[in-house]
Motif scaffolding. Structure first.
Motif, PDB file in Angstrom:
ATOM      1  N   LYS A 296      29.623  33.869  67.070  1.00  0.00           N
ATOM      2  CA  LYS A 296      30.626  32.829  67.276  1.00  0.00           C
ATOM      3  C   LYS A 296      29.956  31.463  67.202  1.00  0.00           C
ATOM      4  O   LYS A 296      28.932  31.219  67.842  1.00  0.00           O
ATOM      5  CB  LYS A 296      31.307  33.008  68.628  1.00  0.00           C
ATOM      6  N   ILE A 297      30.526  30.565  66.423  1.00  0.00           N
ATOM      7  CA  ILE A 297      29.966  29.224  66.268  1.00  0.00           C
ATOM      8  C   ILE A 297      30.210  28.439  67.557  1.00  0.00           C
ATOM      9  O   ILE A 297      31.343  28.374  68.054  1.00  0.00           O
ATOM     10  CB  ILE A 297      30.605  28.494  65.072  1.00  0.00           C
ATOM     11  N   PRO A 298      29.164  27.851  68.139  1.00  0.00           N
ATOM     12  CA  PRO A 298      29.300  27.126  69.410  1.00  0.00           C
ATOM     13  C   PRO A 298      30.306  25.980  69.321  1.00  0.00           C
ATOM     14  O   PRO A 298      30.539  25.418  68.248  1.00  0.00           O
ATOM     15  CB  PRO A 298      27.884  26.587  69.665  1.00  0.00           C
ATOM     16  N   ASP A 299      30.874  25.650  70.472  1.00  0.00           N
ATOM     17  CA  ASP A 299      31.892  24.593  70.522  1.00  0.00           C
ATOM     18  C   ASP A 299      31.330  23.214  70.195  1.00  0.00           C
ATOM     19  O   ASP A 299      32.074  22.322  69.788  1.00  0.00           O
ATOM     20  CB  ASP A 299      32.536  24.568  71.916  1.00  0.00           C
ATOM     21  N   ASN A 300      30.024  23.039  70.376  1.00  0.00           N
ATOM     22  CA  ASN A 300      29.436  21.728  70.112  1.00  0.00           C
ATOM     23  C   ASN A 300      28.823  21.626  68.714  1.00  0.00           C
ATOM     24  O   ASN A 300      28.129  20.655  68.405  1.00  0.00           O
ATOM     25  CB  ASN A 300      28.368  21.410  71.161  1.00  0.00           C
ATOM     26  N   ALA A 301      29.074  22.637  67.870  1.00  0.00           N
ATOM     27  CA  ALA A 301      28.516  22.617  66.517  1.00  0.00           C
ATOM     28  C   ALA A 301      29.314  21.667  65.622  1.00  0.00           C
ATOM     29  O   ALA A 301      30.509  21.424  65.835  1.00  0.00           O
ATOM     30  CB  ALA A 301      28.524  24.027  65.925  1.00  0.00           C
ATOM     31  N   ALA A 302      28.630  21.157  64.603  1.00  0.00           N
ATOM     32  CA  ALA A 302      29.281  20.240  63.662  1.00  0.00           C
ATOM     33  C   ALA A 302      30.052  21.021  62.602  1.00  0.00           C
ATOM     34  O   ALA A 302      29.722  22.167  62.289  1.00  0.00           O
ATOM     35  CB  ALA A 302      28.230  19.359  62.989  1.00  0.00           C
ATOM     36  N   LEU A 303      31.088  20.418  62.063  1.00  0.00           N
ATOM     37  CA  LEU A 303      31.869  21.039  61.001  1.00  0.00           C
ATOM     38  C   LEU A 303      31.017  21.134  59.729  1.00  0.00           C
ATOM     39  O   LEU A 303      30.301  20.204  59.382  1.00  0.00           O
ATOM     40  CB  LEU A 303      33.130  20.217  60.733  1.00  0.00           C
ATOM     41  N   ALA A 337      34.240  34.015  51.176  1.00  0.00           N
ATOM     42  CA  ALA A 337      35.100  32.822  51.098  1.00  0.00           C
ATOM     43  C   ALA A 337      34.567  31.814  50.074  1.00  0.00           C
ATOM     44  O   ALA A 337      33.386  31.837  49.722  1.00  0.00           O
ATOM     45  CB  ALA A 337      35.173  32.169  52.474  1.00  0.00           C
ATOM     46  N   PRO A 338      35.426  30.909  49.593  1.00  0.00           N
ATOM     47  CA  PRO A 338      34.975  29.849  48.676  1.00  0.00           C
ATOM     48  C   PRO A 338      33.922  28.973  49.342  1.00  0.00           C
ATOM     49  O   PRO A 338      33.970  28.750  50.556  1.00  0.00           O
ATOM     50  CB  PRO A 338      36.260  29.067  48.386  1.00  0.00           C
ATOM     51  N   ALA A 339      32.967  28.457  48.560  1.00  0.00           N
ATOM     52  CA  ALA A 339      31.888  27.646  49.103  1.00  0.00           C
ATOM     53  C   ALA A 339      32.402  26.388  49.795  1.00  0.00           C
ATOM     54  O   ALA A 339      31.768  25.860  50.710  1.00  0.00           O
ATOM     55  CB  ALA A 339      30.911  27.269  47.994  1.00  0.00           C
ATOM     56  N   SER A 340      33.573  25.910  49.390  1.00  0.00           N
ATOM     57  CA  SER A 340      34.120  24.673  49.964  1.00  0.00           C
ATOM     58  C   SER A 340      34.918  24.892  51.248  1.00  0.00           C
ATOM     59  O   SER A 340      35.354  23.923  51.876  1.00  0.00           O
ATOM     60  CB  SER A 340      35.024  23.992  48.935  1.00  0.00           C
ATOM     61  N   LYS A 341      35.117  26.153  51.652  1.00  0.00           N
ATOM     62  CA  LYS A 341      35.920  26.425  52.848  1.00  0.00           C
ATOM     63  C   LYS A 341      35.239  25.830  54.084  1.00  0.00           C
ATOM     64  O   LYS A 341      34.043  26.014  54.310  1.00  0.00           O
ATOM     65  CB  LYS A 341      36.083  27.936  53.046  1.00  0.00           C
ATOM     66  N   HIS A 342      36.014  25.128  54.891  1.00  0.00           N
ATOM     67  CA  HIS A 342      35.464  24.507  56.099  1.00  0.00           C
ATOM     68  C   HIS A 342      35.259  25.555  57.199  1.00  0.00           C
ATOM     69  O   HIS A 342      36.105  26.411  57.434  1.00  0.00           O
ATOM     70  CB  HIS A 342      36.394  23.407  56.610  1.00  0.00           C
ATOM     71  N   VAL A 343      34.130  25.464  57.856  1.00  0.00           N
ATOM     72  CA  VAL A 343      33.791  26.367  58.953  1.00  0.00           C
ATOM     73  C   VAL A 343      33.379  25.508  60.133  1.00  0.00           C
ATOM     74  O   VAL A 343      32.516  24.622  59.999  1.00  0.00           O
ATOM     75  CB  VAL A 343      32.647  27.322  58.564  1.00  0.00           C
ATOM     76  N   GLY A 344      33.982  25.774  61.324  1.00  0.00           N
ATOM     77  CA  GLY A 344      33.692  24.938  62.481  1.00  0.00           C
ATOM     78  C   GLY A 344      33.649  25.681  63.793  1.00  0.00           C
ATOM     79  O   GLY A 344      33.687  26.919  63.832  1.00  0.00           O
ATOM     80  N   PRO A 345      33.562  24.948  64.888  1.00  0.00           N
ATOM     81  CA  PRO A 345      33.451  25.527  66.229  1.00  0.00           C
ATOM     82  C   PRO A 345      34.557  26.528  66.529  1.00  0.00           C
ATOM     83  O   PRO A 345      35.714  26.327  66.131  1.00  0.00           O
ATOM     84  CB  PRO A 345      33.559  24.301  67.142  1.00  0.00           C
ATOM     85  N   GLY A 346      34.174  27.603  67.234  1.00  0.00           N
ATOM     86  CA  GLY A 346      35.136  28.613  67.641  1.00  0.00           C
ATOM     87  C   GLY A 346      35.333  29.728  66.640  1.00  0.00           C
ATOM     88  O   GLY A 346      35.823  30.806  66.994  1.00  0.00           O
ATOM     89  N   GLN A 347      34.974  29.504  65.369  1.00  0.00           N
ATOM     90  CA  GLN A 347      35.118  30.554  64.368  1.00  0.00           C
ATOM     91  C   GLN A 347      33.959  31.537  64.471  1.00  0.00           C
ATOM     92  O   GLN A 347      32.927  31.260  65.087  1.00  0.00           O
ATOM     93  CB  GLN A 347      35.183  29.942  62.961  1.00  0.00           C
ATOM     94  N   VAL A 348      34.138  32.696  63.839  1.00  0.00           N
ATOM     95  CA  VAL A 348      33.129  33.762  63.897  1.00  0.00           C
ATOM     96  C   VAL A 348      32.574  34.014  62.509  1.00  0.00           C
ATOM     97  O   VAL A 348      33.338  34.187  61.554  1.00  0.00           O
ATOM     98  CB  VAL A 348      33.736  35.066  64.473  1.00  0.00           C
ATOM     99  N   VAL A 349      31.253  34.027  62.428  1.00  0.00           N
ATOM    100  CA  VAL A 349      30.562  34.275  61.163  1.00  0.00           C
ATOM    101  C   VAL A 349      30.028  35.696  61.151  1.00  0.00           C
ATOM    102  O   VAL A 349      29.439  36.152  62.130  1.00  0.00           O
ATOM    103  CB  VAL A 349      29.390  33.276  60.981  1.00  0.00           C
ATOM    104  N   TYR A 350      30.238  36.404  60.036  1.00  0.00           N
ATOM    105  CA  TYR A 350      29.693  37.748  59.860  1.00  0.00           C
ATOM    106  C   TYR A 350      28.573  37.671  58.827  1.00  0.00           C
ATOM    107  O   TYR A 350      28.754  37.112  57.746  1.00  0.00           O
ATOM    108  CB  TYR A 350      30.788  38.708  59.392  1.00  0.00           C
ATOM    109  N   TYR A 351      27.423  38.214  59.174  1.00  0.00           N
ATOM    110  CA  TYR A 351      26.245  38.087  58.311  1.00  0.00           C
ATOM    111  C   TYR A 351      25.443  39.382  58.309  1.00  0.00           C
ATOM    112  O   TYR A 351      25.538  40.198  59.220  1.00  0.00           O
ATOM    113  CB  TYR A 351      25.370  36.914  58.784  1.00  0.00           C
TER     114      TYR A 351
END
Length: 358
Positions: A296-303, A337-351
């Motif tokens: 999960k991307i931290p709440d204080n992370a930058a977009l 997802a497309p390279a231009s898709k915005h990813v920000g705080p609260g979202q979940v990254v699968y790697y």
């Protein structure tokens, strides 16, 4: 001559009965000892110590009558250590030690040891037979259902996940078995996976993760619905063979993650793209090298963007980002997802990586 024969038979019968009487006596004594409460045993010890100290003070003089010295003498005597550096000097004091302190103290000490061993054996049997109470646990993992090697593999996967939160694992079962993995998991057994007593003893209410895997879809659904009623915050995962049961669980518990067997889809995929089943297997197992993880991307992370995230993970962690979702339940999942898709705080990254990234 007849009297000698009768006497010999009497002695033989008496000798034959003695072991039986002795065994009966020991069993009766053990039963009475285990029925004693710890408070009554402590009271008996206190009374014996007080009487011994008072009588020794009357019969003896010198170091042994001092409070600290007599306590030391009493402990070394009743525990049969017997250093001998402090001992009675008068005939009365020695008789007191021989006829009162030693017999009484040793009896009380051995009684305490017997009761303690009995208590440990009961607790061990309760844990092995699934009768123990783990309601005090919190933030642990509850697995509802024991499916032999399948569940064992699940436990091993959880334990081998380096970097995961260290959590206790409680396995629940309705089968008439003892704890199948006593060194790795705690065990709870009852008549049904939906039984309230089972969930109370498993500490379901405080669990961080609940995995439902019954012997069939009906059993899994009942277990998952019961767990959702007792636990409002934990992550609930259930595995079904049929989609209808998965849909029914999600309809009643939207926060649940219902999985449906992908055996058919995997069979077709392996036929169309040979080796894909091996890729799928390795991605799911932390025991075979690189595996699929989430963060999960931290709440204080930058977009940022999906493309920037992929480059950063690859350069810094040698990890490959494969998807991003809006929350931990996978809602709004975007695979590749497309390279231009915005990813920000609260979202979940699968790697995909060799180990979990903190």
């Amino acid at each position: 001559m007849r009297h000698f024969v009768i006497a010999g038979q009497w002695c033989h019968n008496r000798a034959a009965m003695n072991p039986q009487r002795l065994s009966h006596f020991l069993k009766t004594l053990y039963s009475q000892v285990t029925r004693l409460t710890w408070w009554s045993l402590l009271g008996a010890f206190t009374l014996h110590y007080a009487v011994s100290a008072k009588l020794m003070w009357l019969f003896e003089t010198g170091e042994i009558t001092e409070i600290a010295a007599f306590f030391y003498y009493y402990i070394t005597t009743v525990t049969t250590v017997g250093y001998g550096d402090i001992s009675p000097k008068t005939v009365s004091g020695r008789l007191l030690a021989s006829l009162w302190i030693m017999p009484g103290g040793i009896i009380l000490f051995t009684t305490s040891i017997t009761k303690f061993v009995h208590y440990l054996s009961i607790q061990w049997r309760r844990r092995m037979c699934g009768e123990a109470d783990y309601s005090y646990l919190g933030g642990h993992i509850v697995i509802l259902g024991w499916q032999g090697m399948r569940t064992q593999r699940m436990v091993e996967e959880i334990i081998h996940d380096i970097g995961r939160a260290e959590r206790e694992i409680v396995v629940c079962s309705t089968k008439d078995i003892e704890n199948p993995m006593p060194t790795l998991v705690k065990f709870v057994r009852d008549t049904a996976l939906s039984e309230k007593r089972l969930h109370d003893r498993a500490g379901t209410a405080g669990a961080a993760v609940i995995i439902a895997l019954g012997h069939d879809d009906n059993d899994t659904l009942a277990a998952a619905l019961a767990a959702s009623a007792y636990n409002r915050d934990g992550h609930l995962v259930a595995h079904f063979q049929q989609q209808a049961f998965a849909d029914l669980l999600v309809a009643h518990c939207p926060r649940a993650e219902a999985m449906v067997s992908a055996d058919t889809a995997m069979l077709v995929r392996a036929a169309q793209d040979p080796g894909s089943s091996r890729v799928h297997h390795d991605l799911l197992s932390v025991m075979t090298g690189s595996a699929l993880f989430s963060l999960k991307i931290p709440d204080n992370a930058a977009l940022t963007t999906y493309g920037e995230l992929m480059s950063d993970y690859k350069l810094r962690h040698n990890a490959t980002v494969v998807a991003v979702a809006d929350d931990a339940r996978g809602n709004g999942l975007s695979l590749n997802a497309p390279a231009s898709k915005h990813v920000g705080p609260g979202q979940v990254v699968y790697y995909i990586a060799e180990r979990r990234i903190s």
